[in-house]
Enzyme design. Structure first.
Site, mmCIF file in Angstrom:
data_model
loop_
_atom_site.group_PDB
_atom_site.id
_atom_site.type_symbol
_atom_site.label_atom_id
_atom_site.label_comp_id
_atom_site.label_asym_id
_atom_site.label_seq_id
_atom_site.Cartn_x
_atom_site.Cartn_y
_atom_site.Cartn_z
ATOM 1 N N SER A 34 64.672 -62.948 30.235
ATOM 2 C CA SER A 34 65.189 -63.587 31.455
ATOM 3 C C SER A 34 64.658 -62.834 32.666
ATOM 4 O O SER A 34 65.383 -62.075 33.315
ATOM 5 C CB SER A 34 66.730 -63.552 31.461
ATOM 6 O OG SER A 34 67.274 -64.156 30.307
ATOM 7 N N GLU A 35 63.400 -63.059 32.975
ATOM 8 C CA GLU A 35 62.788 -62.265 34.046
ATOM 9 C C GLU A 35 63.465 -62.486 35.389
ATOM 10 O O GLU A 35 63.617 -61.557 36.186
ATOM 11 C CB GLU A 35 61.289 -62.581 34.167
ATOM 12 C CG GLU A 35 60.438 -62.030 33.035
ATOM 13 C CD GLU A 35 60.481 -62.893 31.773
ATOM 14 O OE1 GLU A 35 61.088 -63.993 31.827
ATOM 15 O OE2 GLU A 35 59.930 -62.487 30.744
ATOM 16 N N ASP A 49 51.806 -61.102 33.753
ATOM 17 C CA ASP A 49 51.679 -62.563 33.814
ATOM 18 C C ASP A 49 53.021 -63.221 34.119
ATOM 19 O O ASP A 49 53.072 -64.295 34.710
ATOM 20 C CB ASP A 49 51.162 -63.083 32.473
ATOM 21 C CG ASP A 49 49.925 -62.343 32.003
ATOM 22 O OD1 ASP A 49 48.830 -62.927 32.055
ATOM 23 O OD2 ASP A 49 50.049 -61.165 31.610
ATOM 24 N N GLU A 55 62.933 -56.123 29.216
ATOM 25 C CA GLU A 55 62.998 -56.723 27.885
ATOM 26 C C GLU A 55 62.479 -55.745 26.840
ATOM 27 O O GLU A 55 61.415 -55.142 27.023
ATOM 28 C CB GLU A 55 62.157 -58.007 27.867
ATOM 29 C CG GLU A 55 62.728 -59.081 28.779
ATOM 30 C CD GLU A 55 61.703 -60.134 29.188
ATOM 31 O OE1 GLU A 55 60.584 -60.144 28.630
ATOM 32 O OE2 GLU A 55 62.026 -60.940 30.085
ATOM 33 N N HIS A 97 48.514 -63.432 28.880
ATOM 34 C CA HIS A 97 48.972 -62.058 28.684
ATOM 35 C C HIS A 97 47.916 -61.047 29.136
ATOM 36 O O HIS A 97 47.886 -59.923 28.658
ATOM 37 C CB HIS A 97 49.333 -61.803 27.216
ATOM 38 C CG HIS A 97 50.580 -62.497 26.761
ATOM 39 N ND1 HIS A 97 50.682 -63.868 26.693
ATOM 40 C CD2 HIS A 97 51.786 -62.020 26.368
ATOM 41 C CE1 HIS A 97 51.886 -64.198 26.252
ATOM 42 N NE2 HIS A 97 52.578 -63.095 26.054
ATOM 43 N N PHE A 132 54.997 -58.324 30.702
ATOM 44 C CA PHE A 132 53.601 -58.632 31.018
ATOM 45 C C PHE A 132 53.540 -59.103 32.469
ATOM 46 O O PHE A 132 54.336 -59.962 32.871
ATOM 47 C CB PHE A 132 53.062 -59.726 30.095
ATOM 48 C CG PHE A 132 52.689 -59.215 28.723
ATOM 49 C CD1 PHE A 132 51.387 -58.792 28.453
ATOM 50 C CD2 PHE A 132 53.629 -59.138 27.721
ATOM 51 C CE1 PHE A 132 51.040 -58.307 27.197
ATOM 52 C CE2 PHE A 132 53.287 -58.654 26.462
ATOM 53 C CZ PHE A 132 51.988 -58.241 26.195
#
Lengths: 333, 341
Positions: free
Chosen positions: B56-57, B82, B26, B126, B80
């Site tokens: 859209s991980e 996270d 991203e 984060h 991240f």
């Protein structure tokens, strides 16, 4: 970059063929197995071949269910009885370099793609000689140009990635992924459709809407429109309510060629019906609903194009060939 | 050169040398060049193979999986660490499974890069170090960036092997200068490399030879940088000599260097920034306690962050995350302790 990208792949390997490890055919029970009685006699008509291939899948699935009842199979299986026409129709248009990603209900897709009945049966019987040496079982199959995995939705981005590889190679390979109406509940599908549309990936999504996601009917699972889910991303959808392999073949052909021609992702949405239970003996659907669908099943619909004698000949040939496969595989260690 | 730039050069070199390498993530395209600027310039140089994606991980990981199955070498950035939760299914049920469940007929060498860690005030979603949830996923390598490992060598190893990798990069390493051991020293410390066969090296740092050290500290990533300061300070100011081991790979763990060090020092402190409990350190403690039961002179000390959300406020955050003071306290305690048996 594109021109050099084939050198590391090796000349013979298809889009996502084995990168390492043993030659898959080396461990197959019958290396390079192909039986004309199951996949088509040279020179026979398209009508006969299509019937034969559907009969092959039907008989294989029926045989599996019988073997389960006999207690010789481990685990579970998801038969595609009633949906055979979809697999056969799509595979008519694919070449060796194309790739098919399938789901938990993958036997029909695999058999239509490869014809490898002994490899699949040995796999489901948990034998070392199975196509994945008994590790994958019914839902996790790999062969050149074919893969399946048992988690809904997760296979779609993998198919998109295989499509991206074809695009980066500058090749006209097509990546096909089979999903079902149940898969429409998975968010990753929509992430992938968005990217596939943005990047114009050579991806064909074949959505087999068999009206039931395991035990839950579409009416309870799905708000809004099925086709609208794809068109929202600007992806063209060809929607067809049919179990007729000839109609399906024509529809699939148009879609495969459009994708191959660089039109970007497309969807073939087939409204069909699963005549068997979801996996094994887990069917609470209304008996009258199922009964109403039997006269519409693909072998009946397409069988009308053949004479009784033609059907009987093919049925007998397929029965003998599948019986031989069972005998061969049973005898394997 | 700072670590972020070194990593940028590493990725550029990978893209140049190998037409199979594809970078997805991203906001990675120019002119932005990634949230932490690690990919700056790459999309300009390799527009086809460096692609910015939607948020859209799952698709980033899944498309990477398909690329890898088709023979490419995808490197995916999860902005991240996270957000690694959003790729967990792809990693566990797809990427890490393909080769084994397909009986070696396919490989899926995806590299997932994850800028991770706290101490920057980014708050609960984060700042985390979630790598512990990926440790022990069969067939997945988990590797941590550090200042004593050259990312060029690390990525060369990734591209030479077929295993999928999760590569965690603590965000606070990005502005730091690499300190890869050179000529037997790293800063003011003695430095050696130790590795089991085929493993990335564990870097061993100490003010004096191992034989004169009273404890071993095992730490990775940013925490290894903090631990090195503690080791140096205790040596100079109080003549408490301990050896710091910095592994690159967290899972599967290369136990040989740890066994060689703890076999001599008899005491071990592990340090990680992730939430305490069910962690890397507890696994190390369990394994070392079993393998080196006779050599240990005191129980393994496990240093980890408080198992709670990571607050945004600087003061509150520093009370939750491991810092130098917690490391120093644990090292002092270990150095002073001997259980008489």
């Amino acid at each position: 970059m594109v021109s050099t990208a084939t050198s590391w792949r090796g000349p013979a390997a298809p889009a996502s063929g084995p990168a390492t490890g043993p030659d898959p055919t080396g461990s197959a029970p019958v290396p390079g197995f192909r039986d004309e009685r199951l996949t088509g006699r040279p020179g026979e008509s398209d009508e006969l071949r299509l019937y034969r291939r559907m009969r092959f899948i039907r008989r294989f699935e029926e045989t599996l269910l019988a073997l389960f009842e006999e207690g010789v199979l481990n685990g579970t299986t998801h038969a595609c009885i009633g949906q055979e026409a979809n697999a056969v129709a799509v595979m008519e248009h694919l070449i060796a370099e194309d790739h098919v990603f399938s789901n938990h209900r993958c036997h029909g897709h695999y058999l239509a793609r490869t014809g490898d009945a002994p490899g699949l049966l040995a796999e489901i019987m948990g034998k070392e000689s199975g196509v994945c040496r008994g590790v994958g079982g019914s839902q996790h199959i790999c062969a050149p140009g074919f893969k399946s995995n048992g988690v809904q939705g997760g296979i779609v981005p993998a198919a998109a990635g295989i499509a991206l590889a074809a695009q980066l190679d500058g090749a006209s390979r097509v990546s096909v992924v089979f999903i079902g109406d149940g898969t429409l509940g998975e968010g990753l599908l929509y992430e992938t459709l968005n990217v596939a549309a943005l990047w114009r990936l050579p991806l064909l999504v074949v959505c087999e809407d068999n009206r039931w996601a395991q035990s839950t009917p579409v009416a309870v699972n799905l708000a809004g429109s099925m086709a609208g889910r794809f068109t929202a991303f600007g992806i063209p959808v060809r929607e067809i309510d049919s179990t007729d392999v000839m109609e399906l073949r024509a529809a699939a052909g148009a879609e495969v060629e459009a994708v191959r021609g660089g039109a970007g992702p497309r969807v073939l949405l087939v409204h069909t019906y699963r005549l068997c239970h979801h996996s094994k003996s887990d069917d609470e659907r209304p008996a009258e609903e199922i009964a109403a669908r039997w006269p519409l099943e693909p072998l009946v619909v397409h069988g009308r194009r053949l004479t009784d004698a033609q059907r009987r000949t093919v049925d007998d040939e397929v029965d003998s060939a599948v019986a031989e496969v069972v005998a061969t595989v049973r005898a394997l260690p | 050169m700072i670590f972020a730039k070194e990593l940028n050069e590493t990725l550029r070199a990978c893209l140049s040398a190998d037409p199979r390498v594809v970078v997805l993530g991203e906001d990675i395209a120019d002119p932005y060049g990634g949230a932490f600027k690690v990919t700056r310039g790459l999309s300009t140089a390799f527009p086809d193979r460096v692609r910015t994606t939607p948020i859209s991980e799952g698709a980033i990981a899944g498309i990477s999986a398909g690329l890898a199955l088709a023979g490419y070498r995808p490197i995916a950035e999860i902005m991240f660490g996270d957000f690694l939760t959003l790729v967990f299914d792809q990693v566990v049920n797809h990427i890490a499974k393909y080769q084994a469940m397909y009986a070696d007929q396919a490989t899926c060498p995806v590299v997932v890069r994850a800028p991770s860690g706290g101490h920057r005030g980014y708050g609960p979603t984060h700042s985390q170090s979630l790598e512990k949830h990926f440790l022990g996923v069969p067939h997945l390598r988990v590797v941590a960036a550090s200042l004593v490992h050259d990312p060029r060598a690390v990525f060369a190893d990734f591209l030479a092997q077929d295993s999928p990798v999760l590569y965690v990069e603590h965000k606070l390493l990005y502005p730091q200068h690499l300190d890869v051991p050179d000529g037997g020293r790293s800063g003011d410390l003695l430095a050696t490399r130790d590795a089991g066969p085929g493993m990335l090296p564990t870097v061993c740092l100490s003010a004096v030879p191992r034989e004169d050290c009273v404890a071993t500290v095992l730490a990775y990533g940013y925490q290894a940088m903090l631990a090195a300061r503690v080791v140096e300070r205790l040596a100079v100011e109080e003549e408490i000599f301990v050896e710091l081991l910095v592994p690159a790979q967290l899972a599967p763990m290369d136990w040989a260097p740890v066994e060689r060090s703890v076999g001599v020092t008899g005491r071990l402190v592990t340090v990680e920034e992730g939430a305490g409990g069910w962690s890397w350190g507890t696994e190390v403690a369990a394994t070392v306690s079993r393998r080196l039961f006779r050599e240990l002179r005191s129980p393994v000390e496990v240093v980890a962050s408080e198992p709670t959300v990571i607050p945004s406020s600087k003061a509150r955050e520093s009370r939750v995350l491991v810092g130098e003071s917690q490391i120093e306290a644990a090292v002092r305690a270990a150095a002073a302790s001997t259980v008489v048996r």
